[in-house]
Scaffold this active site. Structure first.
Site, short mmCIF file in Angstrom:
data_model
loop_
_atom_site.label_atom_id
_atom_site.label_comp_id
_atom_site.label_asym_id
_atom_site.label_seq_id
_atom_site.Cartn_x
_atom_site.Cartn_y
_atom_site.Cartn_z
N LYS A 205 0.82 28.11 71.75
CA LYS A 205 1.76 27.00 71.72
C LYS A 205 1.61 26.31 70.38
O LYS A 205 0.49 26.03 69.94
CB LYS A 205 1.44 26.03 72.86
CG LYS A 205 1.91 24.61 72.66
CD LYS A 205 1.77 23.83 73.95
CE LYS A 205 1.81 22.34 73.73
NZ LYS A 205 1.76 21.60 74.99
N LYS A 207 2.36 22.91 68.41
CA LYS A 207 2.76 21.51 68.52
C LYS A 207 3.73 21.18 67.39
O LYS A 207 3.40 21.38 66.21
CB LYS A 207 1.52 20.61 68.44
CG LYS A 207 1.76 19.12 68.35
CD LYS A 207 2.59 18.55 69.47
CE LYS A 207 2.01 18.80 70.82
NZ LYS A 207 2.79 18.27 71.94
N ASP A 235 6.54 22.82 71.00
CA ASP A 235 6.63 21.56 71.74
C ASP A 235 6.78 20.40 70.76
O ASP A 235 5.77 19.86 70.28
CB ASP A 235 5.35 21.40 72.58
CG ASP A 235 5.28 20.02 73.24
OD1 ASP A 235 6.31 19.34 73.33
OD2 ASP A 235 4.17 19.65 73.68
N ASN A 237 7.69 17.47 71.52
CA ASN A 237 7.58 16.21 72.29
C ASN A 237 8.87 15.40 72.26
O ASN A 237 8.86 14.17 72.05
CB ASN A 237 6.40 15.35 71.80
CG ASN A 237 5.07 15.86 72.31
OD1 ASN A 237 4.25 16.35 71.54
ND2 ASN A 237 4.84 15.76 73.61
N GLU A 260 9.24 23.72 75.22
CA GLU A 260 8.55 22.59 75.86
C GLU A 260 9.09 21.28 75.29
O GLU A 260 9.01 21.04 74.08
CB GLU A 260 7.04 22.71 75.62
CG GLU A 260 6.27 21.59 76.31
CD GLU A 260 4.77 21.81 76.27
OE1 GLU A 260 4.31 22.98 76.26
OE2 GLU A 260 4.04 20.81 76.25
N ASN A 289 5.82 17.99 79.94
CA ASN A 289 4.79 17.05 80.40
C ASN A 289 5.28 15.64 80.11
O ASN A 289 4.49 14.70 80.06
CB ASN A 289 3.46 17.29 79.70
CG ASN A 289 3.55 17.15 78.20
OD1 ASN A 289 3.91 18.12 77.52
ND2 ASN A 289 3.23 15.99 77.67
N ASP A 313 -0.83 18.49 84.54
CA ASP A 313 -2.21 18.20 84.11
C ASP A 313 -2.93 17.46 85.24
O ASP A 313 -2.48 16.41 85.69
CB ASP A 313 -2.11 17.31 82.85
CG ASP A 313 -3.45 16.98 82.24
OD1 ASP A 313 -4.46 17.02 82.95
OD2 ASP A 313 -3.47 16.65 81.04
N HIS A 339 -0.64 20.69 81.09
CA HIS A 339 -0.71 20.05 79.77
C HIS A 339 -2.15 19.67 79.49
O HIS A 339 -2.99 19.67 80.39
CB HIS A 339 0.19 18.82 79.85
CG HIS A 339 -0.22 17.66 79.01
ND1 HIS A 339 -1.20 16.77 79.40
CD2 HIS A 339 0.24 17.24 77.81
CE1 HIS A 339 -1.32 15.85 78.45
NE2 HIS A 339 -0.45 16.11 77.49
N ASN A 341 -4.81 17.03 76.68
CA ASN A 341 -5.12 16.25 75.48
C ASN A 341 -6.52 16.68 75.05
O ASN A 341 -7.16 17.46 75.75
CB ASN A 341 -5.13 14.75 75.81
CG ASN A 341 -3.72 14.18 75.85
OD1 ASN A 341 -2.97 14.30 74.90
ND2 ASN A 341 -3.36 13.58 76.97
O1 LIG Z 1 -1.38 15.55 69.76
C1 LIG Z 1 -1.68 16.00 70.87
O2 LIG Z 1 -2.84 16.22 71.22
C2 LIG Z 1 -0.59 16.32 71.81
O3 LIG Z 1 0.66 16.01 71.26
C3 LIG Z 1 -0.77 15.63 73.13
O4 LIG Z 1 -0.96 14.25 72.97
C4 LIG Z 1 0.39 15.89 74.02
O5 LIG Z 1 0.26 15.19 75.20
C5 LIG Z 1 0.57 17.36 74.20
O6 LIG Z 1 -0.55 18.02 74.55
C6 LIG Z 1 1.83 17.80 74.87
O7 LIG Z 1 1.87 18.90 75.37
O8 LIG Z 1 2.83 17.09 74.84
MG LIG Z 2 3.98 18.86 75.74
#
Ligand SMILES: O=C(O)[C@H](O)[C@@H](O)[C@H](O)[C@@H](O)C(=O)O
Ligand SMILES: [Mg+2]
Length: 446
Positions: A205, A207, A235, A237, A260, A289, A313, A339, A341
């Site tokens: 995945k 981010k 993802d 967000n 995502e 999430n 999660d 999910h 952190n």
């Molecule tokens: O920066 C991060 O660790 C992520 O963006 C998380 O805060 C977030 O919740 C993530 O794991 C997600 O899947 O959205």
């Molecule tokens: Mg996410």
């Protein structure tokens, strides 16, 4: 008449802890050099220790503290009523805070999950079974797939902040690479290759929510070309508008296995409505999430068919709640995932036990552990990621043994930090002056 000697809870400690992190970028800013968590330790009259882990910060720490009067001197057999008493105490405040824009890692429900984990750990030890056996239909698998969680990484060493500069003595390039800047598709691929070599990941995945959408979709496309058999996702967000997300993701058929949170609430429509439109327009499976994070949201998401993969999660669903989501997924043709952190190894064990009990179709679980592994542990033998899996043995409870020396060290690190909770804007302001979070704009497109 038989008499049963069920252990009673005799002690409880809540210990805020911190560990090292890299400058991981996301829509909320940049991770600080240290992440924080709250550790709950319960002791019972049989001499067993039960543990649970929750995100850091004072709100959650104080919420866990509220459990003290509910649990001390109670039989561990009252597990379910103790958990639900704490849950009822925080429910309304959570809805209020969430409505004001709190992240899931700030919600009091995380305290409930830590309590449930610690009680299940005690119960499992009393009964001689792993926690997974006490959830849903019991333990269904001996290992759980986890994915390689890739991030764009900022150059933390160019800031005055105390970012880690590689973890010495662990003999793999990953431990150097994870602390170096990674801002291009090539660097993301190198990150993935090193992580795969170290942990054997089959899935990835990336981010997003950091660079412009085109740059991020290019990165995930190069990633897919390098790992064509992996289930890969991106993802952002919810950083992209619906139109942008449709445009970008229509080029990702055959590249990503699912999208995502590609977009979120906009123009007065809820995130659930927008994801339903995205799903309809692209035909791509959607994971979240962000818009189906509690039962009330889930009910709306189901009616709208917004989501294919709820990332349940256990920290914000509770362990039994996350397994209940898997049951719902099975009944409604959805796929279950989780999910994460940043977390310590107690949380890794919590994920693994829940993953082992999840029914139906599952996708590889998120975990940030590869960013912490090797220098942040609270247990004697942290669960290992081997071949992209975490083994779930039949060891009782969570299957881990707390290492108090490590806990004390992690607590000492915590005590030196200026704030207890996560604040990604703070670190980001060292890259961009006066930087502010905007839920509809990738972090570096200012
Ligand atoms: O920066 C991060 O660790 C992520 O963006 C998380 O805060 C977030 O919740 C993530 O794991 C997600 O899947 O959205
Ligand atoms: Mg996410």
């Amino acid at each position: 008449m038989l008499s049963y000697e069920t252990p009673k809870i005799t002690g409880m400690r809540v210990i805020p802890v911190a560990g090292r992190d890299s400058m991981l970028l996301n829509i909320g800013g940049a991770h600080s050099p240290y992440f924080t968590r709250n550790l709950l330790i319960l002791e019972d009259s049989a001499g067993h220790i039960g543990v649970g882990e929750a995100p850091g910060g004072e709100t959650i720490q104080h919420s866990i503290e509220q459990a003290r009067e509910l649990v001390i001197n109670q039989s561990i057999g009252k597990l379910r009523s103790m958990v639900s008493s704490l849950q009822c105490a925080g429910r309304n405040a959570d809805f209020e805070d969430f409505g004001k824009g709190s992240w899931t890692f700030e919600l009091r429900i995380n305290a409930v999950a830590a309590l449930e984990a610690a009680l299940l750990d005690l119960m499992g030890k009393f009964l001689g079974v792993p926690v997974a056996e006490l959830l849903g239909n019991g333990k269904l698998r001996d290992s759980v797939d986890v994915l390689g969680y890739l991030f764009f990484v900022g150059n933390g060493h160019d800031t005055p902040l105390d970012y880690r500069r590689g973890t010495e003595g662990l003999g793999h390039d990953w431990y150097r690479l994870r602390d170096e800047a990674a801002m291009t598709p090539q660097r993301i691929v190198e990150q993935a290759q090193a992580a795969q070599d170290r942990y054997g990941f089959k899935d990835f995945k990336l981010k997003g929510g950091v660079l412009a959408g085109e740059q991020e979709t290019e990165a995930v496309t190069v990633l897919h070309k390098t790992f064509p058999d992996a289930r890969t996702t991106i993802d952002p967000n919810g950083a992209w508008s619906l139109n942008e997300a449709i445009q970008l993701c229509n080029n990702l058929h055959g590249v990503i296995a699912y999208a995502e949170d590609p977009c979120g609430a906009e123009h007065g429509f809820s995130g659930r409505e927008i994801l339903a439109e995205f799903r309809h327009a692209t035909g791509l499976p959607v994971a979240t999430n962000m818009v189906a994070t509690n039962w009330r949201e889930m009910a709306h998401a189901l009616m709208l068919r917004s989501v294919d993969i709820p990332l349940a999660d256990p920290h914000f669903w509770t362990l039994s709640g996350a397994v209940r989501v898997s049951q719902l997924c099975q009944d409604h043709g959805m796929t279950w995932g989780s999910h994460s952190n940043n977390h310590f190894d107690v949380s890794l064990a919590m994920f693994a036990q829940v993953g082992a009990a999840a029914v139906g179709r599952t996708t590889a679980l998120d975990t940030h552990w590869m960013w912490q592994e090797g220098d942040s542990r609270l247990t004697r033998n942290p669960p290992q990621i081997i071949d992209g899996k975490v083994a779930v043995t039949d060891a009782p409870g969570l299957g881990i043994e707390i290492d108090m020396k490590q806990v004390e060290q992690a607590h000492a690190i915590y005590r030196k930090l200026p704030v207890g909770g996560r604040n990604d804007a703070m670190a980001m302001q060292h890259l961009i002056r006066d930087w502010r979070f905007d839920p509809k704009r990738p972090a570096l497109t200012r």
